[in-house]
Design a protein around this motif. Structure first.
Motif, mmCIF file in Angstrom:
data_model
loop_
_atom_site.group_PDB
_atom_site.id
_atom_site.type_symbol
_atom_site.label_atom_id
_atom_site.label_comp_id
_atom_site.label_asym_id
_atom_site.label_seq_id
_atom_site.Cartn_x
_atom_site.Cartn_y
_atom_site.Cartn_z
ATOM 1 N N THR A 181 0.842 -1.195 0.000
ATOM 2 C CA THR A 181 0.000 0.000 0.000
ATOM 3 C C THR A 181 0.878 1.247 0.000
ATOM 4 O O THR A 181 1.739 1.410 0.867
ATOM 5 C CB THR A 181 -0.905 0.027 1.251
ATOM 6 N N MET A 238 0.698 4.501 1.101
ATOM 7 C CA MET A 238 -0.200 5.196 2.035
ATOM 8 C C MET A 238 -0.276 6.676 1.750
ATOM 9 O O MET A 238 -1.322 7.302 1.863
ATOM 10 C CB MET A 238 0.325 5.024 3.463
ATOM 11 N N ASP A 239 0.877 7.228 1.440
ATOM 12 C CA ASP A 239 0.929 8.663 1.213
ATOM 13 C C ASP A 239 2.091 8.937 0.265
ATOM 14 O O ASP A 239 3.041 8.142 0.201
ATOM 15 C CB ASP A 239 1.139 9.407 2.540
ATOM 16 N N ALA A 294 -4.676 6.697 -0.295
ATOM 17 C CA ALA A 294 -3.922 5.447 -0.162
ATOM 18 C C ALA A 294 -4.388 4.435 -1.204
ATOM 19 O O ALA A 294 -5.585 4.294 -1.463
ATOM 20 C CB ALA A 294 -4.099 4.885 1.240
ATOM 21 N N GLN A 309 5.153 6.922 1.796
ATOM 22 C CA GLN A 309 4.999 6.017 2.949
ATOM 23 C C GLN A 309 4.427 4.687 2.454
ATOM 24 O O GLN A 309 3.448 4.672 1.718
ATOM 25 C CB GLN A 309 4.062 6.632 3.984
ATOM 26 N N VAL A 339 3.032 0.777 3.470
ATOM 27 C CA VAL A 339 2.553 -0.193 4.462
ATOM 28 C C VAL A 339 2.355 -1.517 3.739
ATOM 29 O O VAL A 339 1.677 -1.564 2.715
ATOM 30 C CB VAL A 339 1.216 0.247 5.101
ATOM 31 N N ALA A 340 2.964 -2.559 4.244
ATOM 32 C CA ALA A 340 2.802 -3.880 3.615
ATOM 33 C C ALA A 340 2.894 -4.943 4.696
ATOM 34 O O ALA A 340 2.301 -4.803 5.764
ATOM 35 C CB ALA A 340 3.839 -4.065 2.518
ATOM 36 N N TRP A 388 5.724 -0.131 8.665
ATOM 37 C CA TRP A 388 5.609 0.972 7.701
ATOM 38 C C TRP A 388 6.905 1.774 7.692
ATOM 39 O O TRP A 388 7.631 1.816 8.685
ATOM 40 C CB TRP A 388 4.407 1.856 8.022
#
Lengths: 220, 178
Positions: B67, B69-70, B105, B146, B148-149, B153
């Motif tokens: 993901t 995220m940002d 995201a 950023q 996330v996985a 993060w």
């Protein structure tokens, strides 16, 4: 007999500053009749209850780091933060036990055991990207006391009933809670095509017009 | 005693097996391909300001979905270096354009990618943008993101350099740069 009809009701973006019953009264009161059922998206109920967290606010433990690796990638528990958030709600060792038993059950061909044992958050939690901005960067838990929420909606709006539902575009329709007297199986079938749409947060309410007749027909 | 040793050996073997499974599974790994970025093109201009855009592809070259995220731009033009322009920059996904600077995201499946569009607005601090661009310097723009996985993060960045000569060329000016 009047036909069943699904009427999505758009709202503004809802937050934890909102009361979901007040919002439904504000946006749907004029559209609801005594034979209708109001359905509301479970993630939005949870957001109005403040049941959200951010990955940055979680501290994943070893169990979450290992267990998320055994969840298929599309699931909300496949990220270490989704897993840790759910474990915080249901208990780390409960999740561990459910995972071990679930894996063993899968080996012998029985699926879904993990979700039966791990508690409702395992199925209801939405990982990041699961809801629309500004909550796309949040993990959203399942709602608290969905039956009570549904009952309050029914009493406030004077409709036939109310339900809190978890529906998506993958033809998954799960009734999380209902007011008294409704048939969850029938509701799940009615909502299977996700009338909330992809942006369920902007149409979090769907009125099921003439539900009373449909339920009477199935009982008759 | 032998039973205890046997249990410890089994526990150790299970731990090693899980570690190997996780190591083999891998994780998401994002890469912004700034070497494949398009040239900056002028999309708007007037006497005092100019707006340019360029596209930068990125891929998740890892073995797991991840993901984003940002993601946002961080331009670096301190006035100690050059104070002729005021800079504003932002980015958006080419597939989901939006002008509010918010990055929604998004899950990027493994071995796939997307493209971001970077918009840079340069406004002359003292009136004439053409005069200001004549003295423009190369400006780094960090693409900060950023992820996330499966693992913790993290925030990291990739640098794109907006070359003054390219800006001058895109703006149709022939004046030299410093």
């Amino acid at each position: 007999m009047a036909d069943l009809e699904l009427v999505p009701v758009p709202t503004r973006i809802l937050t934890d500053k909102d009361n979901i019953v007040d919002i439904i009264e504000q946006y749907a009161k004029d559209k609801v009749g005594p034979n209708d059922v109001i359905s509301v998206a479970e993630s939005v109920v949870a957001i109005t209850q403040g049941r959200i967290t951010r990955p940055e606010d979680l501290k994943p433990g070893l169990l979450a780091r290992v267990m998320c690796r055994f969840v298929p990638q599309k699931g909300s528990l496949s990220s270490v933060y989704g897993m840790q958030a759910a474990m915080n709600m249901e208990g780390e060792w409960r999740f561990f036990f459910a995972m071990v038993v679930g894996l063993l059950a899968k080996i012998v061909g029985k699926n879904g055991v993990f979700y039966e044992l791990a508690g409702e958050q395992a199925a209801l939690i939405d990982d990041v990207t699961g809801t629309m901005p500004p909550f796309d960067k949040h993990i959203v838990y399942g709602p608290k006391e969905p039956e009570r929420v549904a009952q309050e909606i029914k009493e406030r709006l004077g409709c036939y009933g109310a339900t809190v539902a978890d529906v998506n575009d993958l033809k998954r329709s799960r009734i999380v809670g209902t007011s008294d007297g409704l048939k969850p199986d029938l509701l799940a079938r009615i909502l299977i095509d996700n009338p909330f749409g992809n942006a369920s947060q902007k149409t979090p309410i769907v009125i099921i017009k003439n539900y009373a007749q449909a339920q009477a027909q199935t009982l008759g | 005693m032998e039973l205890l040793i046997g249990l410890l050996v089994i526990a150790g073997l299970i731990a090693v097996a899980i570690w190997l499974y996780i190591a083999n599974q891998g994780d998401a790994e994002f890469e912004f391909q700034v070497n494949q970025a398009t040239a900056f093109e002028v999309v708007d201009s007037n006497e005092t300001a100019i707006t340019l855009k360029c596209k930068v592809p990125f891929v998740n070259k890892g073995t797991q979905d991840g993901t984003m995220m940002d993601c946002y731009t961080r331009h670096l033009l301190p006035y100690e270096q050059y104070d002729g322009v005021i800079v504003n920059s932002r980015l958006e996904l080419e597939s989901a354009p939006r002008s509010d600077g918010y990055f929604e995201a998004i899950i990027i499946p493994k071995k796939t990618g997307q493209t971001i569009v970077i918009t840079v607005q340069l406004t002359a601090r003292h009136g004439d943008i053409r005069q200001a661009l004549a003295q423009m310097v190369d400006m780094p723009i960090d693409i900060v993101y950023q992820v996330v996985a499966r693992s913790d993060w993290y925030i990291t960045k990739t640098r794109l350099v907006m070359k003054a000569a390219d800006v001058v060329r895109a703006a149709g000016l022939v004046t030299g740069t410093r």
